[in-house]
Design a protein around this motif. Structure first.
Motif, short mmCIF file in Angstrom:
data_model
loop_
_atom_site.label_atom_id
_atom_site.label_comp_id
_atom_site.label_asym_id
_atom_site.label_seq_id
_atom_site.Cartn_x
_atom_site.Cartn_y
_atom_site.Cartn_z
N SER A 1 -12.50 3.51 2.58
CA SER A 1 -11.55 3.35 3.69
C SER A 1 -10.83 4.65 4.04
O SER A 1 -10.01 4.67 4.94
CB SER A 1 -10.52 2.27 3.33
OG SER A 1 -9.77 2.65 2.19
N ARG A 2 -11.16 5.71 3.34
CA ARG A 2 -10.53 7.01 3.58
C ARG A 2 -11.30 7.79 4.65
O ARG A 2 -12.47 7.51 4.94
CB ARG A 2 -10.52 7.81 2.28
CG ARG A 2 -9.66 7.21 1.17
CD ARG A 2 -8.22 7.71 1.29
NE ARG A 2 -7.49 7.51 0.06
CZ ARG A 2 -6.37 8.17 -0.26
NH1 ARG A 2 -5.90 9.08 0.58
NH2 ARG A 2 -5.74 7.93 -1.38
N PRO A 3 -10.70 8.84 5.23
CA PRO A 3 -11.42 9.69 6.19
C PRO A 3 -12.46 10.57 5.49
O PRO A 3 -12.29 10.96 4.33
CB PRO A 3 -10.31 10.53 6.84
CG PRO A 3 -9.21 10.53 5.84
CD PRO A 3 -9.26 9.21 5.13
N TRP A 4 -13.51 10.92 6.23
CA TRP A 4 -14.61 11.74 5.70
C TRP A 4 -14.93 12.88 6.67
O TRP A 4 -14.70 12.78 7.88
CB TRP A 4 -15.87 10.90 5.50
CG TRP A 4 -15.76 9.92 4.38
CD1 TRP A 4 -15.10 8.72 4.38
CD2 TRP A 4 -16.32 10.06 3.08
NE1 TRP A 4 -15.22 8.10 3.16
CE2 TRP A 4 -15.98 8.90 2.34
CE3 TRP A 4 -17.10 11.03 2.46
CZ2 TRP A 4 -16.37 8.70 1.02
CZ3 TRP A 4 -17.51 10.83 1.14
CH2 TRP A 4 -17.14 9.68 0.43
N ASP B 1 -14.96 6.21 8.28
CA ASP B 1 -14.15 6.92 9.27
C ASP B 1 -14.49 8.41 9.16
O ASP B 1 -14.30 9.01 8.10
CB ASP B 1 -12.67 6.67 8.96
CG ASP B 1 -11.75 7.43 9.93
OD1 ASP B 1 -12.20 7.76 11.05
OD2 ASP B 1 -10.59 7.69 9.55
N ARG B 2 -14.99 8.99 10.26
CA ARG B 2 -15.46 10.38 10.23
C ARG B 2 -14.76 11.21 11.32
O ARG B 2 -15.38 11.58 12.33
CB ARG B 2 -16.97 10.44 10.43
CG ARG B 2 -17.75 9.47 9.51
CD ARG B 2 -19.25 9.63 9.70
NE ARG B 2 -20.01 8.58 9.05
CZ ARG B 2 -21.32 8.62 8.80
NH1 ARG B 2 -22.01 9.68 9.19
NH2 ARG B 2 -21.93 7.62 8.21
N PRO B 3 -13.49 11.52 11.13
CA PRO B 3 -12.76 12.24 12.18
C PRO B 3 -13.12 13.72 12.28
O PRO B 3 -12.83 14.36 13.29
CB PRO B 3 -11.30 12.07 11.77
CG PRO B 3 -11.34 11.90 10.28
CD PRO B 3 -12.62 11.16 10.00
N HIS B 4 -13.73 14.28 11.25
CA HIS B 4 -14.02 15.72 11.22
C HIS B 4 -15.52 15.95 11.22
O HIS B 4 -16.29 15.15 10.68
CB HIS B 4 -13.41 16.37 9.97
CG HIS B 4 -11.99 15.99 9.72
ND1 HIS B 4 -10.94 16.43 10.50
CD2 HIS B 4 -11.44 15.17 8.76
CE1 HIS B 4 -9.80 15.93 10.04
NE2 HIS B 4 -10.08 15.16 8.99
N ALA C 1 -9.62 14.98 4.02
CA ALA C 1 -10.74 14.06 4.00
C ALA C 1 -11.58 14.29 2.76
O ALA C 1 -11.45 15.31 2.07
CB ALA C 1 -11.61 14.24 5.25
#
Length: 322
Positions: free
Chosen positions: A193-196, A221-224, A241
């Motif tokens: 559930s963390r950003p990657w 979640d892949r914001p980067h 991330a």
């Protein structure tokens, strides 16, 4: 008037590279110098070799039928010279000459630099020139490189690139890297559930992360998105991330990141590529390729000891094509 074999070599470079500009880059000449060599060869032979009708457009200049015919003879002449070099090396036991090796950054650090140092000690007549670049297959085809060490994916159906041969050096495992500031992590499940940090479409990083998500049946979640592993590690170290990187890309100082196994992410393959041909690689390039395989064996052993996984080492480059 006799044909100058040096100008034949320039003509062959134009044929192999696909145009004057690419040939100039491969030969480390100016485009004007390449054009002058071709013009003098045309004067020697009395025929037009370069199709100049394309020079004003967006396409690079090609060869005429006569140019292609002579380029074929130039290729056979190059094979004769390569055979002479190989036979002389076998007779005298001495190998010499420059070898240009292109490689991706992690391969430069772990494979190419150690191999070049070994060759400098065991065969001082061979001068290894290293170029960091990616991709490198077009530079190899154009004659700018003798060998290229790049990355692949074992999941791909193996097919040698056109005109080239690729052999496996080693397979290295991927690792999950987590910001140390996040504290102890029980396992990958706690990170879903963390950003990657993602890689661009088609990249090894994207494919490894996709495999990891599939294994855990998760939508990450892949914001980067980053192109290179040092950038991934910088984002992870900053606490933004988690990420996935191959083992050889891990920093020597891991104080800012925690490292976890990445079951299901697969491995990154490092492979050695050379031109396909009867006399490829040259004696000097083959000596360097052997040193690269030795470095790969040592690196795979270090991975097995330091990280609990083994890199699988592939076969050596064969002296002759099919």
């Amino acid at each position: 008037m006799p044909i100058d074999p040096r100008r034949l070599a320039v003509l062959r470079a134009v044929a192999d590279a696909g145009g004057v500009l690419a040939a100039a880059a491969a030969l480390h000449l100016t485009p004007s110098a390449v054009s002058q060599h071709i013009a003098r060869l045309e004067a020697e032979t009395g025929v037009t070799l370069l199709d100049r009708s394309r020079l004003g457009g967006r396409r690079s200049a090609g060869l005429t039928a006569a140019g292609r015919l002579l380029a074929g003879h130039a290729g056979r002449l190059a094979e004769v010279l390569a055979a002479a070099e190989r036979d002389l090396a076998a007779l005298t036991g001495q190998v010499s000459g420059p070898v240009t090796v292109g490689a991706i950054p992690t391969a430069v650090r772990h494979l190419v630099a150690p191999a070049a140092a070994a060759v400098a000690t065991t065969a001082p007549g061979v001068r290894v020139r290293v170029r960091q670049l990616e991709p490198g297959r077009e530079a190899l085809r154009a004659g700018e490189l003798d060998l290229f060490v790049g990355e692949g994916d074992p999941a791909d159906t193996h097919r040698d690139p056109a005109g080239l041969r690729a052999v496996r050096l080693l397979d290295e495992p991927y690792r999950v890297v987590v910001p140390a500031a996040w504290g102890p992590v029980a396992g990958i499940e706690a990170l879903l559930s963390r950003p990657w940090v993602d890689g661009p479409p088609g990249s090894a990083m994207r494919r490894a992360l996709d495999r990891l998500a599939t294994r855990h049946d998760a939508v990450l979640d892949r914001p980067h998105e980053c192109l290179e592993f040092p950038a991934v590690l910088a984002i992870v170290a900053a606490g933004l991330a988690a990420g996935v990187v191959p083992a050889l890309a891990l920093p020597a100082d891991q104080a800012a990141v925690s490292v976890l196994p990445a079951p299901g992410a697969g491995v990154r393959r490092l492979e050695l590529v050379h031109r396909r041909g009867r006399y490829e690689p040259s004696p000097a390039a083959r000596l360097v390729s052997d040193a690269l395989h030795t470095a790969a064996t040592a690196t795979a052993a270090a991975l097995a000891v330091d990280q609990g996984v083994g890199g699988r080492v592939g076969g050596r480059v064969h002296p002759r094509g099919p």
